[in-house]
Scaffold this motif. Structure first.
Motif, mmCIF file in Angstrom:
data_model
loop_
_atom_site.group_PDB
_atom_site.id
_atom_site.type_symbol
_atom_site.label_atom_id
_atom_site.label_comp_id
_atom_site.label_asym_id
_atom_site.label_seq_id
_atom_site.Cartn_x
_atom_site.Cartn_y
_atom_site.Cartn_z
ATOM 1 N N ARG A 1 89.802 27.780 61.940
ATOM 2 C CA ARG A 1 90.916 27.894 62.877
ATOM 3 C C ARG A 1 90.470 27.761 64.322
ATOM 4 O O ARG A 1 91.270 27.448 65.195
ATOM 5 N N ASP A 2 89.170 28.035 64.613
ATOM 6 C CA ASP A 2 88.722 27.962 65.999
ATOM 7 C C ASP A 2 88.673 26.532 66.519
ATOM 8 O O ASP A 2 88.493 26.308 67.710
ATOM 9 N N LEU A 3 88.843 25.551 65.621
ATOM 10 C CA LEU A 3 88.912 24.162 66.082
ATOM 11 C C LEU A 3 90.197 23.883 66.858
ATOM 12 O O LEU A 3 90.232 23.045 67.744
ATOM 13 N N THR A 4 91.255 24.607 66.518
ATOM 14 C CA THR A 4 92.570 24.309 67.062
ATOM 15 C C THR A 4 92.583 24.369 68.580
ATOM 16 O O THR A 4 93.215 23.548 69.242
ATOM 17 N N ALA A 5 91.894 25.350 69.143
ATOM 18 C CA ALA A 5 91.988 25.578 70.582
ATOM 19 C C ALA A 5 91.471 24.407 71.403
ATOM 20 O O ALA A 5 92.028 24.076 72.442
ATOM 21 N N TRP A 6 90.392 23.766 70.938
ATOM 22 C CA TRP A 6 89.830 22.687 71.758
ATOM 23 C C TRP A 6 90.033 21.315 71.149
ATOM 24 O O TRP A 6 90.301 20.350 71.862
ATOM 25 N N ALA A 7 89.917 21.186 69.831
ATOM 26 C CA ALA A 7 90.055 19.868 69.209
ATOM 27 C C ALA A 7 91.478 19.352 69.310
ATOM 28 O O ALA A 7 91.702 18.137 69.311
ATOM 29 N N GLY A 8 92.448 20.258 69.413
ATOM 30 C CA GLY A 8 93.835 19.827 69.529
ATOM 31 C C GLY A 8 94.126 19.044 70.784
ATOM 32 O O GLY A 8 95.103 18.279 70.829
ATOM 33 N N LEU A 9 93.304 19.221 71.826
ATOM 34 C CA LEU A 9 93.511 18.499 73.083
ATOM 35 C C LEU A 9 92.664 17.236 73.175
ATOM 36 O O LEU A 9 92.789 16.495 74.165
ATOM 37 N N LEU A 10 91.799 17.001 72.183
ATOM 38 C CA LEU A 10 90.935 15.816 72.244
ATOM 39 C C LEU A 10 91.750 14.531 72.154
ATOM 40 O O LEU A 10 91.529 13.589 72.935
ATOM 41 N N SER A 11 92.698 14.470 71.228
ATOM 42 C CA SER A 11 93.511 13.259 71.081
ATOM 43 C C SER A 11 94.334 12.959 72.320
ATOM 44 O O SER A 11 94.294 11.835 72.837
ATOM 45 N N PRO A 12 95.114 13.937 72.849
ATOM 46 C CA PRO A 12 95.870 13.642 74.072
ATOM 47 C C PRO A 12 94.991 13.230 75.238
ATOM 48 O O PRO A 12 95.362 12.331 76.015
ATOM 49 N N ALA A 13 93.818 13.874 75.365
ATOM 50 C CA ALA A 13 92.916 13.515 76.469
ATOM 51 C C ALA A 13 92.424 12.077 76.316
ATOM 52 O O ALA A 13 92.322 11.335 77.304
ATOM 53 N N THR A 14 92.130 11.667 75.084
ATOM 54 C CA THR A 14 91.694 10.294 74.832
ATOM 55 C C THR A 14 92.805 9.299 75.157
ATOM 56 O O THR A 14 92.568 8.244 75.760
#
Length: 497
Positions: free
Chosen positions: A30-43
């Motif tokens: 679950r700790d992926l959600t906080a940072w990995a969730g913004l990787l796609s929008p940032a890309t």
């Protein structure tokens, strides 16, 4: 930009969200959600910025196999998708935390939600970047499949019913769009365009004057109805209020803020071809008729609306109708206003739907009549929702004021005074309905009874995406710098030379 770098920049907005979706599907952390969730929008946002700089300096770029292509319109839409996705994904963890606390979802539901959201982003970027009209159709169909599961995420009877309604109606629309695509392909082949290039958009745009006018008219009519269904235009619009009201709030923000606009961008691509093949009058009549009928329906339903999420959904129909009217006008000012309206509406509606999710968790209801004194009970949330609605009402300094003013001015200048005047009356009706219902939610005495105990609420860090979205919408209303050149070039592609 060298060919290798071009390929990376064009594929990244599609590939990174899909890879992120696969990671969420495969992991239980679950700790992926906080940072990995913004990787796609940032890309996506980074790709949009890179392509904006490139296409304004050097013109359109494409991969070697001509599968993906970017021009100024592509870069503009990627910026919009990236900005809206960043806000929606930033609001996702707080929304999911509320859902877990209320028992509406579990760990597997959270993982499934994140996987589908990023697959949704990848499909939208594929539609925006597609050079081939067949690939464009496939990408938009993919958004239907992915978002159907997101609409039914909570697995209640209402959400499952909304998901099925969405699938059935949008599949019918996409089928009509497929027939329209086949007819354009047939017209291209009859005009001597090679099989490999018969659905290549740059080739069709360059040789559209050779297409058979009758076949093109029929194809364009099917395209407007078919992709117009995904854009929320009459007659295949009935899915929109149900789907947007039942989907998770960040998903509603993505669907209303960018999915509708991405689908309408497909119509704009075909409009370039049809205008060159049969003249602009045919498409103008189609789009103006759809716009006025959609505006009339949205305004009339808003007058009696009692659900604030459905209210926002019908507001989306109103704004898509204004976008369609601007596209029908087709002048440089109108097209530039349409693109500015797409960006402003995406930002404002993202804040509005995200705020509605917080209101739902605070009040446990979507009924307008049961929500009172938001500005007193939750000042930050109430202020964000109020400002988002003010932006949607087209009040300054927000960008929708400038874009709506541009559409109206362009309409009267282009000799479309009567359709524009009718649209103004309908917009004023929707304005009054939306303002009255929002005021009922924001103002009034604070309920403090055993049935509705006083529970002051603070947004905290969850308010940051709302503030950023409102600030960006206001900034676009004050100046489009440094995006002015990109906006002008994108308008010229659609036909606003």
């Amino acid at each position: 930009m060298n060919p290798a770098a071009t390929t990376v920049v064009l594929f990244a907005p599609v590939a990174v969200p899909l890879i992120t979706a696969a990671v969420f599907a495969a992991t239980r952390r679950r700790d992926l959600t906080a940072w990995a969730g913004l990787l796609s929008p940032a890309t996506i946002l980074a790709g949009g910025i890179t392509l904006a700089v490139t296409v304004t300096r050097h013109g359109p770029v494409a991969t070697g196999n001509r599968l993906l292509r970017a021009d100024a319109l592509t870069a503009w839409m990627l910026l919009v998708v990236g900005a809206v996705a960043t806000l929606a994904c930033a609001a996702g963890p707080a929304y999911l935390a509320h859902e877990r606390a209320a028992g509406h979802t579990d760990k597997s539901g959270t993982r499934r939600y994140n996987m589908l959201v990023h697959a949704f982003l990848g499909a939208m970027c594929a539609a925006v970047l597609a050079a081939n009209l067949g690939v464009l159709w496939v990408a938009i169909e993919a958004t239907t499949i992915v978002t159907a599961f997101l609409v039914g995420h909570r697995r209640t009877r209402a959400s499952v019913e909304a998901a099925w309604k969405y699938v059935v109606i949008c599949s019918a629309g996409i089928a009509l769009a497929f027939l329209g695509t086949v007819l354009i392909y047939y017209a291209a082949r009859q005009a001597g365009i090679s099989e490999a290039s018969a659905l290549d958009w740059p080739t069709l745009a360059a040789h559209a004057d050779r297409l058979d006018p009758d076949v093109t008219r029929l194809g364009m009519a099917l395209i407007v109805i078919g992709f117009g269904a995904k854009a929320g235009l009459v007659p295949l619009h009935a899915w929109l209020p149900d789907a947007h009201s039942q989907a998770p709030a960040p998903v509603s923000a993505l669907m209303s803020g960018v999915l509708l606009a991405v689908s309408f961008t497909a119509v704009l691509r075909y409009k370039v071809i049809a205008d060159a093949a049969v003249g602009p009058e045919f498409t103008r009549i189609l789009l103006a008729t759809a716009a006025l009928l959609t505006l009339a329906l949205a305004a009339s339903v808003l007058l009696g609306q009692r659900d604030y999420k459905r209210m926002l959904a019908y507001s989306s129909m109103e704004h898509m109708a204004l976008i369609a009217l601007g596209a029908a006008i087709g002048s440089p000012l109108a097209i530039a206003a349409v693109l500015l309206h797409i960006a402003g509406h995406g930002l404002a509606k993202t804040v509005a739907f995200t705020s509605s999710g917080h209101i739902l968790h605070l009040q446990r209801t979507t009924r307008i009549g049961r929500v009172r004194a938001l500005l007193t009970r939750a000042p930050g949330l109430g202020a964000a929702f109020a400002l988002a609605v003010l932006a949607l009402l087209g009040l300054p300094p927000f960008s929708l004021f400038a874009s709506e003013l541009g559409i109206v001015r362009a309409g009267f200048a282009a000799g479309m005074g009567w359709p524009t005047a009718i649209a103004l009356l309908l917009v004023l009706t929707a304005f009054a309905a939306l303002a009255a219902r929002t005021a009922r939610m924001l103002l009034g005495a604070v309920p403090d009874t055993p049935a509705a105990p006083l529970r002051p609420a603070r947004l905290g860090a969850a308010g940051l995406p709302l503030a950023v979205g409102l600030a960006a919408c206001a900034a676009l209303g004050i100046t489009t710098w440094p995006l002015t050149r990109l906006l002008t070039d994108a308008a010229a592609i659609i036909g606003g030379h």
